[in-house]
Design a protein around this motif. Sequence first.
Motif, mmCIF file in Angstrom:
data_model
loop_
_atom_site.group_PDB
_atom_site.id
_atom_site.type_symbol
_atom_site.label_atom_id
_atom_site.label_comp_id
_atom_site.label_asym_id
_atom_site.label_seq_id
_atom_site.Cartn_x
_atom_site.Cartn_y
_atom_site.Cartn_z
ATOM 1 N N GLY A 30 5.151 -52.970 -33.197
ATOM 2 C CA GLY A 30 5.427 -52.860 -31.767
ATOM 3 C C GLY A 30 6.826 -53.324 -31.410
ATOM 4 O O GLY A 30 7.519 -52.697 -30.612
ATOM 5 N N GLU A 31 7.258 -54.429 -32.017
ATOM 6 C CA GLU A 31 8.610 -54.927 -31.765
ATOM 7 C C GLU A 31 9.661 -53.952 -32.281
ATOM 8 O O GLU A 31 10.669 -53.719 -31.621
ATOM 9 N N LEU A 37 13.156 -47.868 -28.947
ATOM 10 C CA LEU A 37 13.097 -47.296 -27.609
ATOM 11 C C LEU A 37 14.266 -47.796 -26.763
ATOM 12 O O LEU A 37 14.926 -47.011 -26.075
ATOM 13 N N ALA A 38 14.539 -49.080 -26.825
ATOM 14 C CA ALA A 38 15.668 -49.637 -26.069
ATOM 15 C C ALA A 38 16.982 -49.012 -26.522
ATOM 16 O O ALA A 38 17.852 -48.708 -25.699
ATOM 17 N N VAL A 65 15.723 -50.481 -20.032
ATOM 18 C CA VAL A 65 16.434 -51.168 -21.126
ATOM 19 C C VAL A 65 16.364 -52.676 -20.908
ATOM 20 O O VAL A 65 16.110 -53.433 -21.845
ATOM 21 N N THR A 66 16.561 -53.113 -19.660
ATOM 22 C CA THR A 66 16.474 -54.540 -19.342
ATOM 23 C C THR A 66 15.079 -55.075 -19.653
ATOM 24 O O THR A 66 14.925 -56.161 -20.223
ATOM 25 N N ARG A 67 14.055 -54.316 -19.292
ATOM 26 C CA ARG A 67 12.678 -54.745 -19.561
ATOM 27 C C ARG A 67 12.430 -54.889 -21.060
ATOM 28 O O ARG A 67 11.834 -55.861 -21.512
ATOM 29 N N LEU A 68 12.931 -53.944 -21.836
ATOM 30 C CA LEU A 68 12.680 -53.958 -23.281
ATOM 31 C C LEU A 68 13.516 -54.997 -24.017
ATOM 32 O O LEU A 68 13.038 -55.623 -24.966
ATOM 33 N N ALA A 106 5.833 -42.675 -26.454
ATOM 34 C CA ALA A 106 4.466 -42.200 -26.652
ATOM 35 C C ALA A 106 3.812 -42.934 -27.821
ATOM 36 O O ALA A 106 2.640 -43.308 -27.750
ATOM 37 N N SER A 107 4.567 -43.161 -28.871
ATOM 38 C CA SER A 107 4.042 -43.883 -30.023
ATOM 39 C C SER A 107 3.689 -45.319 -29.644
ATOM 40 O O SER A 107 2.724 -45.884 -30.151
ATOM 41 N N ARG A 108 4.468 -45.885 -28.755
ATOM 42 C CA ARG A 108 4.268 -47.268 -28.316
ATOM 43 C C ARG A 108 3.264 -47.352 -27.165
ATOM 44 O O ARG A 108 2.864 -48.428 -26.772
ATOM 45 N N ALA A 109 2.878 -46.202 -26.620
ATOM 46 C CA ALA A 109 1.984 -46.127 -25.460
ATOM 47 C C ALA A 109 2.617 -46.807 -24.250
ATOM 48 O O ALA A 109 1.958 -47.489 -23.480
#
Length: 137
Positions: A30-31, A37-38, A65-68, A106-109
């Motif tokens: 997940g990380e 993704l970021a 991006v900030t959230r991730l 999508a992979s990360r949901a």
Amino acid sequence: MYEPSRAKSVVHRVDAGRTEPAGYPQSSRGETLDIQLAGHLAALLAVTDELALDDDGAVRIAAQVTRLRGADPVRVAYPALADGADTRTLHRRAHDLAARALLVAASRADTAAAILAAQRMDTHTAALEAPDRAGAH
């Protein structure tokens, strides 16, 4: 006949669950996907800034991006594109980056990032399909 070895083994067994040497940080799947993704979204943000689009897409991408990442993305102020600039290439690049972000999201949901990436793909597809506006953005 078989005779067991009496010498000590020179092969040292490593902990079966460990694949990385000690001292290296280990990331979960997940990380790792969050980092990917970021990165895709940050690259999409850079192209969006370069196109100087007049929509809220850049703000929404920056927020993701900030959230991730937990920190604001670095942004560069690009000069206005010249009339002869190849904006089609930039729109294609942005579309491809949005597609990659969509795949990872999508992979990360990650629904919010997936929706944003799909919307950005639509925006850049529309820009590419606009008649007689090959050089416009």
